[in-house]
Design a protein around this motif. Structure first.
Motif, PDB file in Angstrom:
ATOM      1  N   THR A 124      74.059  72.104  47.697  1.00  0.00           N
ATOM      2  CA  THR A 124      75.261  72.933  47.658  1.00  0.00           C
ATOM      3  C   THR A 124      74.966  74.317  47.076  1.00  0.00           C
ATOM      4  OG1 THR A 124      76.334  70.853  47.129  1.00  0.00           O
ATOM      5  CG2 THR A 124      77.712  72.782  47.205  1.00  0.00           C
ATOM      6  N   LYS A 145      79.304  82.096  49.719  1.00  0.00           N
ATOM      7  CA  LYS A 145      80.650  81.643  49.344  1.00  0.00           C
ATOM      8  C   LYS A 145      80.668  81.223  47.885  1.00  0.00           C
ATOM      9  CE  LYS A 145      83.407  79.874  52.269  1.00  0.00           C
ATOM     10  NZ  LYS A 145      84.214  78.939  53.023  1.00  0.00           N
ATOM     11  N   GLU A 204      83.439  70.705  40.238  1.00  0.00           N
ATOM     12  CA  GLU A 204      84.324  69.850  39.454  1.00  0.00           C
ATOM     13  C   GLU A 204      83.538  68.667  38.927  1.00  0.00           C
ATOM     14  OE1 GLU A 204      88.851  70.452  41.002  1.00  0.00           O
ATOM     15  OE2 GLU A 204      87.784  68.693  41.690  1.00  0.00           O
ATOM     16  N   ASP A 263      96.614  80.184  34.396  1.00  0.00           N
ATOM     17  CA  ASP A 263      97.902  80.028  35.074  1.00  0.00           C
ATOM     18  C   ASP A 263      97.749  80.252  36.563  1.00  0.00           C
ATOM     19  OD1 ASP A 263      99.020  79.665  32.605  1.00  0.00           O
ATOM     20  OD2 ASP A 263      99.426  81.783  32.332  1.00  0.00           O
ATOM     21  N   ASN A 319      87.887  71.160  35.311  1.00  0.00           N
ATOM     22  CA  ASN A 319      87.934  69.793  34.815  1.00  0.00           C
ATOM     23  C   ASN A 319      89.074  69.014  35.425  1.00  0.00           C
ATOM     24  OD1 ASN A 319      85.949  68.959  33.098  1.00  0.00           O
ATOM     25  ND2 ASN A 319      86.756  70.145  31.400  1.00  0.00           N
ATOM     26  N   ALA A 320      89.711  69.631  36.397  1.00  0.00           N
ATOM     27  CA  ALA A 320      90.853  68.988  37.067  1.00  0.00           C
ATOM     28  C   ALA A 320      91.985  68.659  36.110  1.00  0.00           C
ATOM     29  CB  ALA A 320      90.412  67.737  37.812  1.00  0.00           C
ATOM     30  N   SER A 321      92.244  69.500  35.112  1.00  0.00           N
ATOM     31  CA  SER A 321      93.418  69.234  34.281  1.00  0.00           C
ATOM     32  C   SER A 321      94.658  69.739  35.004  1.00  0.00           C
ATOM     33  CB  SER A 321      93.289  69.875  32.904  1.00  0.00           C
ATOM     34  OG  SER A 321      93.428  71.263  32.989  1.00  0.00           O
ATOM     35  N   GLU A 345      95.728  70.657  39.294  1.00  0.00           N
ATOM     36  CA  GLU A 345      95.224  70.788  40.657  1.00  0.00           C
ATOM     37  C   GLU A 345      95.088  72.262  41.008  1.00  0.00           C
ATOM     38  OE1 GLU A 345      94.013  69.172  43.137  1.00  0.00           O
ATOM     39  OE2 GLU A 345      94.293  67.172  42.298  1.00  0.00           O
ATOM     40  N   GLU A 354      95.275  74.682  47.245  1.00  0.00           N
ATOM     41  CA  GLU A 354      94.513  74.475  48.481  1.00  0.00           C
ATOM     42  C   GLU A 354      93.860  75.770  48.926  1.00  0.00           C
ATOM     43  OE1 GLU A 354      93.661  71.917  50.954  1.00  0.00           O
ATOM     44  OE2 GLU A 354      93.861  71.047  48.978  1.00  0.00           O
ATOM     45  N   ARG A 371      90.735  76.402  47.076  1.00  0.00           N
ATOM     46  CA  ARG A 371      89.712  75.443  47.479  1.00  0.00           C
ATOM     47  C   ARG A 371      89.105  75.817  48.826  1.00  0.00           C
ATOM     48  NH1 ARG A 371      89.528  70.726  44.570  1.00  0.00           N
ATOM     49  NH2 ARG A 371      91.091  70.660  42.947  1.00  0.00           N
ATOM     50  N   ARG A 372      89.949  76.298  49.711  1.00  0.00           N
ATOM     51  CA  ARG A 372      89.474  76.690  51.033  1.00  0.00           C
ATOM     52  C   ARG A 372      88.441  77.803  50.981  1.00  0.00           C
ATOM     53  NH1 ARG A 372      91.933  74.522  55.288  1.00  0.00           N
ATOM     54  NH2 ARG A 372      93.829  73.505  54.602  1.00  0.00           N
ATOM     55  N   LEU A 416      83.005  76.560  48.442  1.00  0.00           N
ATOM     56  CA  LEU A 416      82.301  75.328  48.721  1.00  0.00           C
ATOM     57  C   LEU A 416      82.625  74.391  47.580  1.00  0.00           C
ATOM     58  CD1 LEU A 416      78.783  76.545  49.799  1.00  0.00           C
ATOM     59  CD2 LEU A 416      80.665  75.820  51.227  1.00  0.00           C
ATOM     60  N   PHE A 417      82.738  73.118  47.896  1.00  0.00           N
ATOM     61  CA  PHE A 417      83.144  72.172  46.872  1.00  0.00           C
ATOM     62  C   PHE A 417      81.958  71.318  46.433  1.00  0.00           C
ATOM     63  CE2 PHE A 417      84.605  67.926  45.716  1.00  0.00           C
ATOM     64  CZ  PHE A 417      85.395  68.255  44.634  1.00  0.00           C
ATOM     65  N   HIS A 461      81.154  68.223  43.586  1.00  0.00           N
ATOM     66  CA  HIS A 461      81.538  67.354  42.479  1.00  0.00           C
ATOM     67  C   HIS A 461      80.266  66.883  41.795  1.00  0.00           C
ATOM     68  CE1 HIS A 461      82.672  63.581  40.473  1.00  0.00           C
ATOM     69  NE2 HIS A 461      83.794  64.217  40.234  1.00  0.00           N
TER      70      HIS A 461
END
Lengths: 462, 289
Positions: free
Chosen positions: B30, B39, B44, B140, B177-179, B181, B184, B187-188, B191-192, B194
């Motif tokens: 990645t 990109k 996460e 925020d 840390n996904a506290s 969401e 979208e 995220r788009r 690149l993601f 985990h």
């Protein structure tokens, strides 16, 4: 790792572009929001990493197509269908007893060595040799169930343990059994993947990808969830609760803005000669609501109620007071049980049924009696600051729904929401009294943990 | 489009390893793609698995400058992008040399009075840059909107100065840390990746690397115990950083092998909740804690 060239040797040869678009299509069918831009990115990514290493292809596609880790299990299964491991079994097995013994021998060795590549090959051989059913050499189908019930990898535990145990017993060796069990479970999953892949070759990938791949845990229907899925749902509770908690906190913060505190603004304006340059906003005390849950824990909806109780328990910092009542046909308070159940959520439902007085003469849920009893015995639990959630399918087994009792409770509470795990089209069918109750309180469908999280976040007062 | 730091996936893995960051296959692939496709990379995963370390390691091996935006609740445009140095502007006005207001006005909104914050710094940087946007989920929602704009075009508009486009595309890493969401839309753009807990073999190598002097057999046991703890249903399972801490503790204690006593006494290094410790002790058959 065996290199697998997409569009390689298998009968349904198709180019990488077709595979990619097929994969994207299948993922979209599973509810993944993948835009064209991302598909193009995925194409670029494939170009950049090449096709020599299958796992790289997998990671490249995951990086470009996925938006979250929860999607990963589904993605992996779909990927295995569209970019299968090349080769398959090295030796053609006839499925004889001797072959079976020999295969088990090699499997034990591979498990002891924790050799991923060997296990993958063995899974392929096992399905090829023992998973076929139907007629003739070109069998009709492939079954992981059949493969696993003949191979019985779980019975290899003792053998693997003997092979691996060092002469000098060490502390970490007491973990060995669990480690081997995890490896065996991983092997079983490989077998399932391999069986799916073979079926896909026969029936067409697209069909299998749509049907045979289970969805993500938060989309699992409460009423249909099996034991393993419930465990998985339970694991989604904690992050969900934290997310909801931050959302509620943010909402409170926003709601606190906006009102001007005149006294303090004027006080501050003294330093600017009476011109109120900086208005002071009123600080609001966070008003924490009281929450009361009234849950049907009879067999048909137990999973749903349990899950919701866990979520609320995880959220309990957000409320000044949480009380939980459970009923089948009698009501009892289970708040204490839930608090103690923190350490062992799995057995919660059983303990509630065992320790609380929930059933009278029969084991069927009776909303009318339960609501009546709740309104009489626990009237003090519901007051003007209380938000009451009723959880259940509103199926009264033909007993009197006792609408008056619900009305009495609803009048006392600040708000009442009824979450129903059945889909609205079933409300009112058979013994469901959902429409009658829905006229008194606000009733909403809530079928999976994704909906539940969204609903609770929206319904709770600031 | 590319940042041009790496030539291949293996190159990524090898060079990161020189800084002591042992990358899994997913990480190496990645990172290479983020570099090649230009990109941003959204990373996460649980705390303590090396999300921030990854950005630092990339900066180190590529000799790039690391610009870090630490997000927190209430971080805003002026903290993330730029703000005007009001004090200096006031000084400039009061020390006015008798020129007209128009001249002063154009002067005080010039480069000299601009305080570049991390995002603008990274975009204007002429040298190779790694932009780390840490704990994006703490910020925020409005900041996310700002990031969208900056990360899709790599340009920033300062009304008084005009649009500033990136001279060189920075290598962007966002961690979460996904506290909350993330949207979208954000995220788009990314690149993601985990980063979960590493496989046993990789974790063993990481531990040996980070805690030299630890006996190899002990390192293996350490990783096995941590693996067992992760399989339990705990409130907070140990992360890689805790594994390393534990290995260091054991080294400091002079333990050459694990036994019940050592594990019981040092379990607090791995687990951060008392009920987790009690539970783990029971499952691992340690005597009463």
């Amino acid at each position: 790792m065996t290199p697998a060239v997409p569009g390689g040797t298998s009968a349904d040869a198709s180019g990488p572009v077709e595979r990619l678009t097929g994969l994207v299509g299948a993922l979209r069918d599973h509810g993944f929001g993948i835009g064209t831009g991302e598909t193009v990115d995925a194409g670029h990514a494939l170009e950049a990493v090449g096709f020599t290493d299958r796992e790289r292809v997998r990671e490249a596609l995951a990086a470009t197509l996925l938006h979250g880790e929860r999607q990963r299990p589904v993605f992996d299964r779909v990927f295995d269908l569209y970019f299968p491991l090349g080769g398959g079994g090295r030796t053609a097995l006839d499925g004889t007893a001797a072959d079976l013994a020999e295969l088990r021998e090699r499997l034990a060795d591979a498990l002891a060595a924790d050799d991923g590549a060997a296990l993958a090959v063995l899974a392929a051989e096992a399905v090829g040799g023992f998973g076929g059913y139907g007629s003739g050499p070109e069998t009709d189908g492939w079954s992981s169930y059949q493969t696993l019930s003949r191979l019985r990898p779980e019975t290899l535990l003792a053998r693997v343990r003997a092979a691996e145990r060092s002469e000098e017993p060490e502390f970490a060796d007491r973990l060995l059994d669990d480690e081997i069990r995890r490896r065996i479970e991983a092997f079983r999953e490989r077998v399932r993947t391999e069986a799916r892949r073979r079926v896909a070759e026969r029936q067409g990938r697209d069909r299998v990808a749509r049907r045979a791949v289970a969805g993500t845990a938060d989309g699992v229907d409460f009423l249909l969830a099996g034991r393993a899925q419930l465990d998985e749902l339970r694991r989604t509770v904690r992050p969900l609760a934290r997310k909801l908690a931050t959302r509620l906190a943010a909402r409170r913060r926003r709601a606190a803005r906006g009102e001007i505190d005149l006294r303090r603004t004027l006080r501050r304006s003294l330093s600017t000669g009476g011109v109120p340059v900086r208005p002071v906003l009123r600080r609001r005390r966070p008003g924490r609501p009281e929450l009361v849950l009234l849950c049907d824990v009879s067999g048909s909806v137990a999973g749903f109620a349990q899950f919701t109780m866990l979520l609320v328990q995880a959220l309990h910092d957000q409320f000044s007071r949480v009380r939980v009542f459970a009923f089948v046909n009698r009501v009892d308070e289970v708040t204490g049980l839930i608090a103690r159940g923190a350490a062992d959520p799995a057995g919660l439902g059983d303990r509630i049924l065992a320790e609380a007085e929930l059933t009278g003469w029969h084991g069927q849920s009776d909303y009318g009696t339960a609501l009546g009893e709740f309104a009489d015995r626990y009237a003090e639990a519901v007051g003007p600051r209380t938000v009451l959630f009723v959880l259940g399918d509103a199926r009264t087994n033909r007993a009197d729904p006792n609408l008056a009792a619900l009305k009495r409770v609803a009048d006392r509470a600040r708000r009442v929401h009824w979450l129903n795990p059945e889909q609205p089209s079933l409300w009112g069918t058979g013994d469901s009294e959902a429409p009658a109750y829905a006229e008194i309180v606000d009733m909403r469908p809530c079928r999976n943990s994704r909906q539940l999280g969204a609903l609770i976040g929206r319904l709770l007062p600031v | 489009m590319t940042t041009g730091f790496f030539s291949s996936v293996d190159d990524v893995a090898e060079r990161l390893a020189t800084t002591g960051y042992l990358a899994s296959r997913a990480v190496a692939t990645t990172v290479f793609l983020a570099d090649r496709l230009g990109k941003p990379l959204l990373v996460e995963g649980p705390a303590g698995v090396g999300k921030t370390e990854l950005a630092k390691a990339v900066a180190e091996v590529t000799g790039a400058r690391l610009v870090r935006l630490q997000c927190y609740e209430g971080v805003d445009e002026s903290r993330a992008l730029y703000e005007w140095n009001h004090a200096k502007q006031l000084l400039r006005i009061t020390s006015g040399r008798g020129e007209s207001w128009d001249e002063t006005r154009t002067d005080i909104f010039s480069e000299e009075f601009l305080l570049a914050r991390p995002l603008l710094t990274a975009i204007r940087s002429e040298e190779p840059t790694v932009l780390l946007i840490d704990e994006t989920d703490k910020a925020d929602v409005e900041v996310e909107g700002l990031l969208l704009e900056v990360l899709s075009d790599f340009q920033v508009t300062v009304p008084e100065l005009g649009t500033i486009a990136a001279a060189r595309r920075p290598f962007v890493v966002l961690t979460s840390n996904a506290s909350r969401e993330l949207s979208e839309a954000l995220r788009r753009r990314c690149l993601f990746l985990h980063i979960g807990f590493p496989e046993e073999e990789l974790e063993r190598r990481i531990v040996t690397r980070k805690v030299p002097g630890l006996d190899a057999a002990l390192a293996t046991s350490v990783v096995r115990v941590v693996g067992a703890l992760r399989a339990m249903d705990l409130r907070k399972v140990p992360s890689v950083s805790e594994t390393i801490d534990w290995a260091r503790t054991l080294l400091a204690l002079g333990a050459d092998r694990l036994d019940e006593g050592v594990v019981r006494d040092s379990l607090g290094v791995l687990l951060k909740h008392q009920d987790d410790i009690v539970k783990a002790a029971a499952k691992l058959d340690l005597e009463a804690v």
